[in-house]
Scaffold this motif. Structure first.
Motif, short mmCIF file in Angstrom:
data_model
loop_
_atom_site.label_atom_id
_atom_site.label_comp_id
_atom_site.label_asym_id
_atom_site.label_seq_id
_atom_site.Cartn_x
_atom_site.Cartn_y
_atom_site.Cartn_z
N UNK A 32 0.80 -1.21 0.00
CA UNK A 32 0.00 0.00 0.00
C UNK A 32 0.83 1.27 0.00
N UNK A 33 2.09 1.17 0.34
CA UNK A 33 2.91 2.37 0.36
C UNK A 33 3.42 2.73 -1.03
N UNK A 50 -8.57 3.62 -2.96
CA UNK A 50 -9.37 3.99 -1.78
C UNK A 50 -8.48 4.42 -0.63
N UNK A 51 -7.48 3.61 -0.29
CA UNK A 51 -6.69 3.85 0.91
C UNK A 51 -5.59 4.89 0.72
N UNK A 52 -5.04 5.00 -0.46
CA UNK A 52 -3.93 5.93 -0.67
C UNK A 52 -4.33 7.20 -1.42
N UNK A 53 -5.33 7.12 -2.25
CA UNK A 53 -5.70 8.28 -3.06
C UNK A 53 -7.05 8.87 -2.66
N UNK A 54 -7.73 8.27 -1.65
CA UNK A 54 -8.98 8.81 -1.14
C UNK A 54 -10.17 8.66 -2.07
N UNK A 55 -10.14 7.66 -2.92
CA UNK A 55 -11.25 7.45 -3.86
C UNK A 55 -12.50 6.96 -3.14
N UNK A 56 -13.64 7.24 -3.71
CA UNK A 56 -14.92 6.79 -3.18
C UNK A 56 -15.08 5.30 -3.49
N UNK A 72 -5.81 6.57 -11.28
CA UNK A 72 -5.15 6.69 -9.99
C UNK A 72 -3.67 6.34 -10.02
N UNK A 73 -3.18 5.85 -11.14
CA UNK A 73 -1.77 5.50 -11.24
C UNK A 73 -0.90 6.72 -11.46
#
Length: 77
Positions: A32-33, A50-56, A72-73
């Motif tokens: 995840x990092x 979701x966890x790193x970029x704050x996506x819904x 998101x990449x």
């Protein structure tokens, strides 16, 4: 040397076992990092988004891997 080898020869494992970057640390925590590989599964890309970029979560639920990677990449420079 893995934790299993340490436990075989020592009664107690050292305190640093399972710290970030340790070989025995959970793969999910390490993954995840960093941005997932381009050919990673859609589920790995969803988790990253979701966890790193704050996506819904509802928004990314129906997206395909390539769509997730594109949105998101990392952006090419």
């Amino acid at each position: 040397m893995g934790v299993g080898m340490l436990r075989r020869y020592h009664t107690q494992a050292p305190k640093h076992v399972n710290e970030p970057g340790d070989v025995e640390a959970a793969p999910k925590a390490q993954a995840l990092t960093e941005t997932p590989a381009g050919n990673a599964s859609a589920e790995q890309w969803r988790t990253y988004a979701i966890e790193q970029r704050g996506a819904d979560p509802e928004q990314v639920a129906g997206m395909k891997r390539d769509e997730l990677r594109e949105q998101y990449g990392p952006k090419p420079e």
